[in-house]
Write a protein that holds these residues in place. Structure first.
Motif, PDB file in Angstrom:
ATOM      1  N   SER A  36       0.825  -1.205   0.000  1.00 43.47           N
ATOM      2  CA  SER A  36       0.000   0.000   0.000  1.00 43.47           C
ATOM      3  C   SER A  36       0.861   1.258   0.000  1.00 43.47           C
ATOM      4  CB  SER A  36      -0.932   0.001   1.220  1.00 43.47           C
ATOM      5  OG  SER A  36      -1.863  -1.050   1.133  1.00 43.47           O
ATOM      6  N   PHE A  37       1.953   1.231   0.743  1.00 36.30           N
ATOM      7  CA  PHE A  37       2.865   2.389   0.797  1.00 36.30           C
ATOM      8  C   PHE A  37       3.420   2.701  -0.589  1.00 36.30           C
ATOM      9  CE2 PHE A  37       7.287   3.893   1.173  1.00 36.30           C
ATOM     10  CZ  PHE A  37       7.060   5.123   1.787  1.00 36.30           C
ATOM     11  N   ILE A  38       3.892   1.663  -1.278  1.00 43.21           N
ATOM     12  CA  ILE A  38       4.476   1.883  -2.614  1.00 43.21           C
ATOM     13  C   ILE A  38       3.408   2.346  -3.594  1.00 43.21           C
ATOM     14  CG2 ILE A  38       5.619   0.755  -4.567  1.00 43.21           C
ATOM     15  CD1 ILE A  38       7.052  -1.046  -2.536  1.00 43.21           C
ATOM     16  N   ILE A  39       2.224   1.729  -3.544  1.00 42.18           N
ATOM     17  CA  ILE A  39       1.153   2.098  -4.467  1.00 42.18           C
ATOM     18  C   ILE A  39       0.685   3.532  -4.221  1.00 42.18           C
ATOM     19  CG2 ILE A  39      -1.251   1.648  -5.080  1.00 42.18           C
ATOM     20  CD1 ILE A  39       0.776  -0.250  -6.363  1.00 42.18           C
ATOM     21  N   LYS A  40       0.600   3.926  -2.964  1.00 42.32           N
ATOM     22  CA  LYS A  40       0.203   5.307  -2.657  1.00 42.32           C
ATOM     23  C   LYS A  40       1.227   6.291  -3.221  1.00 42.32           C
ATOM     24  CE  LYS A  40      -2.409   4.302   1.593  1.00 42.32           C
ATOM     25  NZ  LYS A  40      -3.712   4.872   1.193  1.00 42.32           N
ATOM     26  N   LEU A  41       2.505   5.964  -3.103  1.00 43.11           N
ATOM     27  CA  LEU A  41       3.548   6.845  -3.626  1.00 43.11           C
ATOM     28  C   LEU A  41       3.504   6.922  -5.148  1.00 43.11           C
ATOM     29  CD1 LEU A  41       6.789   6.193  -1.524  1.00 43.11           C
ATOM     30  CD2 LEU A  41       5.388   8.262  -1.596  1.00 43.11           C
ATOM     31  N   THR A  42       3.410   5.769  -5.794  1.00 44.48           N
ATOM     32  CA  THR A  42       3.411   5.763  -7.265  1.00 44.48           C
ATOM     33  C   THR A  42       2.159   6.440  -7.823  1.00 44.48           C
ATOM     34  OG1 THR A  42       2.458   3.521  -7.264  1.00 44.48           O
ATOM     35  CG2 THR A  42       4.854   3.704  -7.445  1.00 44.48           C
ATOM     36  N   THR A  43       1.049   6.317  -7.098  1.00 44.22           N
ATOM     37  CA  THR A  43      -0.178   6.993  -7.533  1.00 44.22           C
ATOM     38  C   THR A  43      -0.059   8.507  -7.356  1.00 44.22           C
ATOM     39  OG1 THR A  43      -1.513   5.060  -6.924  1.00 44.22           O
ATOM     40  CG2 THR A  43      -2.676   7.156  -7.177  1.00 44.22           C
ATOM     41  N   LYS A  44       0.495   8.908  -6.215  1.00 41.49           N
ATOM     42  CA  LYS A  44       0.654  10.338  -5.930  1.00 41.49           C
ATOM     43  C   LYS A  44       1.514  11.026  -6.977  1.00 41.49           C
ATOM     44  CE  LYS A  44       2.353  13.515  -2.364  1.00 41.49           C
ATOM     45  NZ  LYS A  44       2.931  13.633  -0.993  1.00 41.49           N
ATOM     46  N   LYS A  56       2.165   9.826  -9.976  1.00 40.58           N
ATOM     47  CA  LYS A  56       1.740   9.417 -11.315  1.00 40.58           C
ATOM     48  C   LYS A  56       2.827   8.618 -12.048  1.00 40.58           C
ATOM     49  CE  LYS A  56      -1.413  13.335 -11.703  1.00 40.58           C
ATOM     50  NZ  LYS A  56      -1.795  14.553 -12.468  1.00 40.58           N
ATOM     51  N   VAL A  57       3.373   7.637 -11.337  1.00 39.33           N
ATOM     52  CA  VAL A  57       4.398   6.768 -11.902  1.00 39.33           C
ATOM     53  C   VAL A  57       3.733   5.749 -12.831  1.00 39.33           C
ATOM     54  CG1 VAL A  57       6.211   5.085 -11.355  1.00 39.33           C
ATOM     55  CG2 VAL A  57       5.843   7.062  -9.863  1.00 39.33           C
ATOM     56  N   SER A  58       4.316   5.507 -13.985  1.00 39.69           N
ATOM     57  CA  SER A  58       3.730   4.580 -14.950  1.00 39.69           C
ATOM     58  C   SER A  58       3.795   3.140 -14.451  1.00 39.69           C
ATOM     59  CB  SER A  58       4.475   4.672 -16.286  1.00 39.69           C
ATOM     60  OG  SER A  58       5.786   4.149 -16.165  1.00 39.69           O
ATOM     61  N   ASP A  59       2.972   2.279 -15.058  1.00 36.36           N
ATOM     62  CA  ASP A  59       2.982   0.862 -14.689  1.00 36.36           C
ATOM     63  C   ASP A  59       4.344   0.227 -14.945  1.00 36.36           C
ATOM     64  OD1 ASP A  59       0.381   1.055 -13.912  1.00 36.36           O
ATOM     65  OD2 ASP A  59      -0.465  -0.060 -15.595  1.00 36.36           O
ATOM     66  N   ILE A  92       7.376   1.618 -14.797  1.00 33.45           N
ATOM     67  CA  ILE A  92       8.320   2.009 -13.743  1.00 33.45           C
ATOM     68  C   ILE A  92       7.943   1.336 -12.429  1.00 33.45           C
ATOM     69  CG2 ILE A  92       9.272   3.928 -12.411  1.00 33.45           C
ATOM     70  CD1 ILE A  92      10.188   3.810 -15.321  1.00 33.45           C
ATOM     71  N   THR A  93       6.638   1.258 -12.162  1.00 29.54           N
ATOM     72  CA  THR A  93       6.187   0.585 -10.934  1.00 29.54           C
ATOM     73  C   THR A  93       6.607  -0.883 -10.943  1.00 29.54           C
ATOM     74  OG1 THR A  93       4.278   2.071 -10.819  1.00 29.54           O
ATOM     75  CG2 THR A  93       4.190   0.067  -9.488  1.00 29.54           C
ATOM     76  N   THR A  94       6.512  -1.523 -12.101  1.00 30.34           N
ATOM     77  CA  THR A  94       6.956  -2.912 -12.221  1.00 30.34           C
ATOM     78  C   THR A  94       8.440  -3.036 -11.884  1.00 30.34           C
ATOM     79  OG1 THR A  94       5.311  -3.365 -13.950  1.00 30.34           O
ATOM     80  CG2 THR A  94       7.172  -4.886 -13.788  1.00 30.34           C
ATOM     81  N   ILE A  95       9.235  -2.113 -12.361  1.00 29.65           N
ATOM     82  CA  ILE A  95      10.678  -2.118 -12.065  1.00 29.65           C
ATOM     83  C   ILE A  95      10.912  -1.960 -10.566  1.00 29.65           C
ATOM     84  CG2 ILE A  95      12.849  -0.869 -12.382  1.00 29.65           C
ATOM     85  CD1 ILE A  95      11.883  -0.209 -15.226  1.00 29.65           C
ATOM     86  N   ILE A  96      10.145  -1.066  -9.927  1.00 30.23           N
ATOM     87  CA  ILE A  96      10.275  -0.860  -8.478  1.00 30.23           C
ATOM     88  C   ILE A  96      10.029  -2.167  -7.739  1.00 30.23           C
ATOM     89  CG2 ILE A  96       9.236   0.253  -6.458  1.00 30.23           C
ATOM     90  CD1 ILE A  96       8.699   2.697  -8.286  1.00 30.23           C
ATOM     91  N   PHE A  97       8.967  -2.881  -8.125  1.00 29.45           N
ATOM     92  CA  PHE A  97       8.647  -4.134  -7.435  1.00 29.45           C
ATOM     93  C   PHE A  97       9.658  -5.236  -7.758  1.00 29.45           C
ATOM     94  CE2 PHE A  97       4.257  -2.341  -7.038  1.00 29.45           C
ATOM     95  CZ  PHE A  97       4.205  -2.395  -5.650  1.00 29.45           C
ATOM     96  N   ILE A  98      10.211  -5.233  -8.940  1.00 28.83           N
ATOM     97  CA  ILE A  98      11.270  -6.192  -9.266  1.00 28.83           C
ATOM     98  C   ILE A  98      12.478  -5.951  -8.372  1.00 28.83           C
ATOM     99  CG2 ILE A  98      12.953  -6.865 -11.032  1.00 28.83           C
ATOM    100  CD1 ILE A  98      10.751  -6.449 -13.121  1.00 28.83           C
ATOM    101  N   VAL A  99      12.814  -4.673  -8.152  1.00 28.28           N
ATOM    102  CA  VAL A  99      13.957  -4.320  -7.303  1.00 28.28           C
ATOM    103  C   VAL A  99      13.712  -4.779  -5.861  1.00 28.28           C
ATOM    104  CG1 VAL A  99      15.249  -2.411  -6.273  1.00 28.28           C
ATOM    105  CG2 VAL A  99      14.731  -2.395  -8.726  1.00 28.28           C
ATOM    106  N   THR A 100      12.511  -4.503  -5.325  1.00 28.34           N
ATOM    107  CA  THR A 100      12.224  -4.929  -3.946  1.00 28.34           C
ATOM    108  C   THR A 100      12.292  -6.447  -3.820  1.00 28.34           C
ATOM    109  OG1 THR A 100       9.811  -5.036  -4.313  1.00 28.34           O
ATOM    110  CG2 THR A 100      10.724  -2.941  -3.553  1.00 28.34           C
ATOM    111  N   THR A 101      11.836  -7.144  -4.863  1.00 25.45           N
ATOM    112  CA  THR A 101      11.869  -8.605  -4.843  1.00 25.45           C
ATOM    113  C   THR A 101      13.298  -9.126  -4.785  1.00 25.45           C
ATOM    114  OG1 THR A 101       9.764  -8.809  -6.023  1.00 25.45           O
ATOM    115  CG2 THR A 101      11.264 -10.674  -6.150  1.00 25.45           C
TER     116      THR A 101
END
Length: 352
Positions: A145-153, A155-158, A160-169
């Motif tokens: 939820s924290f990451i999604i709230k930030l990316t929504t705020k 306006k990060v593209s899907d 870039i968001t995918t890359i963020i989650f790949i990095v956390t993984t």
């Protein structure tokens, strides 16, 4: 809120893969085992991502406390008490999660899915078992939820968001090479990619748009990646990290599509039975781990069926464990107080 039948069926299939994977005995580590472990936990994170709705942190934490932490605490308490009885009275069909109640409590506090034999070179931490997932889900809900709230705020593209989650993984995989963190925090970081793809599956309506070709294609990917080697999310370990992510997503999607078909074509009584098993999958998980960690019924089944061969014994064990958990979902809703720990939404505690 009206329940979605195929999602409960997906949960039921996920729980069956967990029970079967935990019952394979000498077959653990083979190709069939790899197929099960590739999806048996990721499917639940994918479904959570599919169902995710934006909420305040206070609602996320409060909901997580009552629906995830309370079942964890109560189940841990049951296992600690049964461990104490086992240590003091040594009944033949009662087991234990540790060699002392102090270590059993430590297992519950640390929340590891498997024993940690060399924590920082000094400490041994017993495993609390499969309910590590409840702690991990609680933390993962907050992190996601924290990451999604930030990316929504911002306006990060899907993409870039995918890359963020790949990095956390991959951070989670890297940490797990050195230490298993409390509350399976390393596994939490790995799980976030499954949340995200669950969201994408819903965003692009991929379950409703799934057809036989996409189903066969994703099943093929799932089975091929399982051939590479095992994936154990509880310890964030995989022969191939990329293969584990791809296989977990593909396999989860295939189960979701199959569940949608199953809900549409199976007889109503069968659909209802399977759906109920998935709807109460939290009870299934908790009583499954009580069974395999502190009840020693496996010894009785082994005595009766192992002389007929390992395969017969394994099948009998799986059938017993499914029946045990099914009895639990029938009985628990009728036990006051206890049902509130596992079904808080339906049976909240009534404070006078």
């Amino acid at each position: 809120m009206k329940r979605i039948t195929w999602i409960d069926i997906s949960r039921a299939i996920g729980m069956l893969t967990i029970i079967i994977a935990h019952s394979l005995n000498s077959y653990t580590g083979n190709y069939f085992s790899n197929i099960l472990f590739a999806v048996n936990v990721p499917i639940f994170f994918v479904l959570s991502g599919y169902l995710h709705k934006d909420k305040s942190y206070s609602k996320i934490i409060t909901g997580g406390f009552f629906n995830l932490l309370l079942p964890y605490i109560f189940t841990s308490f049951i296992m600690i008490m049964l461990t104490a009885v086992s240590l003091h009275f040594h009944p033949i069909y009662l087991g234990r999660i540790a060699d002392s109640t102090r270590y059993a409590a430590l297992a519950a506090l640390y929340g590891a899915g498997t024993p940690i034999n060399n924590l920082l070179g000094k400490f041994f931490i017993p495993a609390i078992g499969a309910i590590w997932f409840l702690l991990a889900m609680f933390l993962a809900n907050i992190f996601y939820s924290f990451i999604i709230k930030l990316t929504t705020k911002y306006k990060v593209s899907d993409n870039i968001t995918t890359i963020i989650f790949i990095v956390t993984t991959f951070i989670g995989f890297y940490i797990a090479k050195f230490i298993q963190l409390p509350w399976s925090l390393d596994a939490v970081l790995v799980s976030l990619i499954f949340y995200w793809f669950g969201f994408l599956i819903k965003k692009y309506n991929l379950v409703n748009n799934g057809n036989f070709i996409t189903f066969i294609f994703t099943v093929s990917i799932w089975f091929v990646t399982a051939k590479i080697g095992p994936f154990y999310l509880n310890v964030s370990a995989a022969t191939s990290y990329t293969g584990a992510i791809i296989g977990g997503i593909a396999g989860s999607y295939a189960i979701m599509v199959f569940s949608k078909w199953f809900a549409n074509i199976s007889p109503e009584n069968i659909t209802h039975t399977v759906q109920k098993y998935g709807e109460l999958s939290l009870i299934v998980l908790c009583f499954h781990i009580i069974d395999i960690s502190t009840l020693n019924i496996t010894s009785l089944i082994q005595h009766v069926f192992l002389p007929h061969g390992m395969l017969i014994f394994t099948i009998a064990l799986v059938i017993y464990r499914i029946i045990f958990t099914y009895i639990a979902i029938i009985i628990i809703p009728y036990i006051p107080i206890v049902r509130s720990f596992y079904m808080f939404r339906k049976y909240p505690f009534k404070l006078k």
